[in-house]
Design an enzyme around this catalytic site. Structure first.
Site, PDB file in Angstrom:
ATOM      1  N   ARG A  22       0.864  -1.185   0.000  1.00  0.00           N
ATOM      2  CA  ARG A  22       0.000   0.000   0.000  1.00  0.00           C
ATOM      3  C   ARG A  22       0.895   1.226   0.000  1.00  0.00           C
ATOM      4  NH1 ARG A  22      -5.038   1.974   3.674  1.00  0.00           N
ATOM      5  NH2 ARG A  22      -6.018   0.540   2.225  1.00  0.00           N
ATOM      6  N   HIS A  74      -7.546   0.789  -6.172  1.00  0.00           N
ATOM      7  CA  HIS A  74      -7.750   0.055  -4.910  1.00  0.00           C
ATOM      8  C   HIS A  74      -8.496  -1.246  -5.248  1.00  0.00           C
ATOM      9  CE1 HIS A  74      -7.898  -0.725  -0.787  1.00  0.00           C
ATOM     10  NE2 HIS A  74      -8.771   0.167  -0.352  1.00  0.00           N
ATOM     11  N   GLN A 120     -10.435  -3.587  -2.694  1.00  0.00           N
ATOM     12  CA  GLN A 120     -11.702  -2.971  -2.257  1.00  0.00           C
ATOM     13  C   GLN A 120     -12.837  -3.309  -3.230  1.00  0.00           C
ATOM     14  OE1 GLN A 120     -12.172  -0.648   0.579  1.00  0.00           O
ATOM     15  NE2 GLN A 120     -14.282  -1.133   0.078  1.00  0.00           N
ATOM     16  N   ASP A 177     -16.652   8.483  -0.924  1.00  0.00           N
ATOM     17  CA  ASP A 177     -15.327   8.265  -0.317  1.00  0.00           C
ATOM     18  C   ASP A 177     -14.904   9.603   0.287  1.00  0.00           C
ATOM     19  OD1 ASP A 177     -12.702   7.396   0.185  1.00  0.00           O
ATOM     20  OD2 ASP A 177     -12.042   7.651  -1.894  1.00  0.00           O
ATOM     21  N   CYS A 229     -16.007   3.000   1.154  1.00  0.00           N
ATOM     22  CA  CYS A 229     -14.873   2.116   1.456  1.00  0.00           C
ATOM     23  C   CYS A 229     -14.413   2.252   2.907  1.00  0.00           C
ATOM     24  CB  CYS A 229     -13.724   2.398   0.490  1.00  0.00           C
ATOM     25  SG  CYS A 229     -13.286   4.146   0.390  1.00  0.00           S
ATOM     26  N   ARG A 249     -14.045  -7.219   3.049  1.00  0.00           N
ATOM     27  CA  ARG A 249     -12.644  -6.988   2.685  1.00  0.00           C
ATOM     28  C   ARG A 249     -11.813  -8.236   3.017  1.00  0.00           C
ATOM     29  NH1 ARG A 249     -10.340  -2.283   2.383  1.00  0.00           N
ATOM     30  NH2 ARG A 249      -8.904  -3.473   1.106  1.00  0.00           N
TER      31      ARG A 249
HETATM   32  N1   CP Z   1     -11.092   0.839   2.878  1.00  0.00           N
HETATM   33  C1   CP Z   1      -9.820   0.731   3.257  1.00  0.00           C
HETATM   34  O1   CP Z   1      -8.908   0.479   2.460  1.00  0.00           O
HETATM   35  O2   CP Z   1      -9.643   0.906   4.594  1.00  0.00           O
HETATM   36  P1   CP Z   1      -8.227   1.048   5.325  1.00  0.00           P
HETATM   37  O3   CP Z   1      -7.612   2.333   4.848  1.00  0.00           O
HETATM   38  O4   CP Z   1      -8.573   1.058   6.796  1.00  0.00           O
HETATM   39  O5   CP Z   1      -7.369  -0.122   4.960  1.00  0.00           O
HETATM   40  N1  NVA Z   2      -9.437   7.588  -1.485  1.00  0.00           N
HETATM   41  C1  NVA Z   2      -9.088   7.091  -0.171  1.00  0.00           C
HETATM   42  C2  NVA Z   2      -9.455   5.647  -0.045  1.00  0.00           C
HETATM   43  C3  NVA Z   2      -9.249   5.061   1.341  1.00  0.00           C
HETATM   44  C4  NVA Z   2      -9.598   3.617   1.434  1.00  0.00           C
HETATM   45  C5  NVA Z   2      -7.606   7.317   0.062  1.00  0.00           C
HETATM   46  O1  NVA Z   2      -6.808   7.041  -0.843  1.00  0.00           O
HETATM   47  O2  NVA Z   2      -7.244   7.771   1.144  1.00  0.00           O
END
Ligand code: CP
Ligand code: NVA
Length: 329
Positions: A106, A133, A136, A229, A270, A315
């Site tokens: 990530r 993502h 997700q 989001d 999400c 998830r």
């Molecule tokens: N939705 C999601 O990716 O959550 P986190 O940032 O908590 O992993």
């Molecule tokens: N768009 C958000 C998604 C989090 C799961 C981010 O990148 O922070």
């Protein structure tokens, strides 16, 4: 269907059949988990979890899924490894690839996870980049399918910054799976035209469609799923808050939006979500800009329309499916 040895970097790399296969696998794994049937077929294997951005759901999903599959995990947090500071991604990939059987990443640019995948020699999974993502998406699609019983023909509207990881990924997933995707936001937040063109090709093949609109009423009318989001994503500078709040406030998911979508519409997010003042950032933004919620009202978030916690649980089941499929469990 054999996905063993494949990377999982973006859903662009997978056919509709492969995506549905992973959703089916996740549904099966979820059923086994509920019945207490063990699935620890990857005993003795180990995976690395690299997080250059923070996480609750994705990290915990990888850890629990790996544990359920019988594997060990090593978590590398945003600060304590050499990655990117003292050691390049290419070198890191070649080191970790010799120790681990799979690597989750990530972080920031998509090119980083691509480099990791190119040099690791073991499956690499994208746990979120600025652009995509994909794990997700499988959770969202499983949640939608559990609720409505099918995916093809479902209409989904994404409200907010549709140029970023969530908007991009939802447009790809929907267009591959024969769903009707709408991005509802100011024009400057519409997804990249090149990606839109690619997804239009997917939609042509699948029977889906892509709509980009600035009009909330038209963009949310009679839709099955309303999705939003955060307005400012991880890694974006603090200075963008003011502009985002000004630009995106008309695109907040309110009960009027859900009523316009219809009685049977569902709300997805999400997470994490700014729907009240129970977070540090929520309170800080509230004191700076005088607002009590952001992308979604607390009323919608807590309403029967909202499936966000089912989605969060999914998830874990879907990430388990990605690991199992790509590691040949
Ligand atoms: N939705 C999601 O990716 O959550 P986190 O940032 O908590 O992993
Ligand atoms: N768009 C958000 C998604 C989090 C799961 C981010 O990148 O922070």
């Amino acid at each position: 269907m054999n996905l063993a040895g494949r990377n999982f970097l973006t859903l662009k790399d997978f056919t509709a059949e492969e995506i549905v296969y992973m959703i089916d696998l996740a549904a099966g794994l979820k059923d086994k988990k509920k019945k207490g049937i063990p699935v620890d077929t990857l005993r003795g294997k180990n995976i690395a979890l690299i997080f250059e951005k923070t996480s609750t759901r994705t990290r915990c999903s990888f850890e629990v899924a790996a544990h359920d599959l019988g594997m060990g995990t090593t978590y590398l947090d945003p600060k304590s490894s050499q990655i990117g500071k003292k050691e390049s991604i290419k070198d890191t990939a070649r080191v970790l690839g010799r120790m681990f059987d799979g690597i989750e990443y990530r972080g920031f640019g998509q090119e980083i996870v691509e480099t990791l995948a190119e040099y690791a020699g073991v499956p690499v999974w994208n746990g979120l980049t600025n652009e995509y993502h994909p794990t997700q998406m499988l959770a969202d699609m499983l949640t939608i399918r559990e609720h409505f019983g099918y995916l093809k023909g479902i209409s989904l509207t994404y409200m907010g910054d549709a140029r970023y990881n969530m908007g991009n990924s939802l447009m790809i997933a929907c267009s591959k799976l024969g769903m009707h995707f709408t991005a509802c936001s100011p024009e400057k937040y519409f997804p990249d035209p090149e990606l839109v063109a690619l997804c239009e090709e997917y939609a042509k093949e699948s029977g889906g469609s892509i709509t980009l609109t600035e009009y909330v009423d038209a963009g949310t009318k009679d839709k099955d799923v309303i999705y939003t989001d955060v307005w400012v994503s991880m890694g974006e500078p603090d200075e963008v808050w003011k502009e985002r709040i000004e630009d995106l406030s008309p695109y907040k998911v309110t009960m009027d939006v859900m009523k316009n979508a219809g009685e049977n519409s569902v709300f997805l997010h999400c997470l994490p979500a700014f729907h009240d003042l129970e977070t540090e950032i929520g309170r800080e933004i509230s004191s700076r800009f005088g607002i009590d919620d952001m992308e979604v009202t607390d009323e919608v978030f807590e309403s029967p329309h909202s499936l966000v916690f089912e989605e969060a649980e999914n998830r874990m089941h879907t990430i388990k499916a990605v690991i199992a499929a790509t590691m040949g469990a």
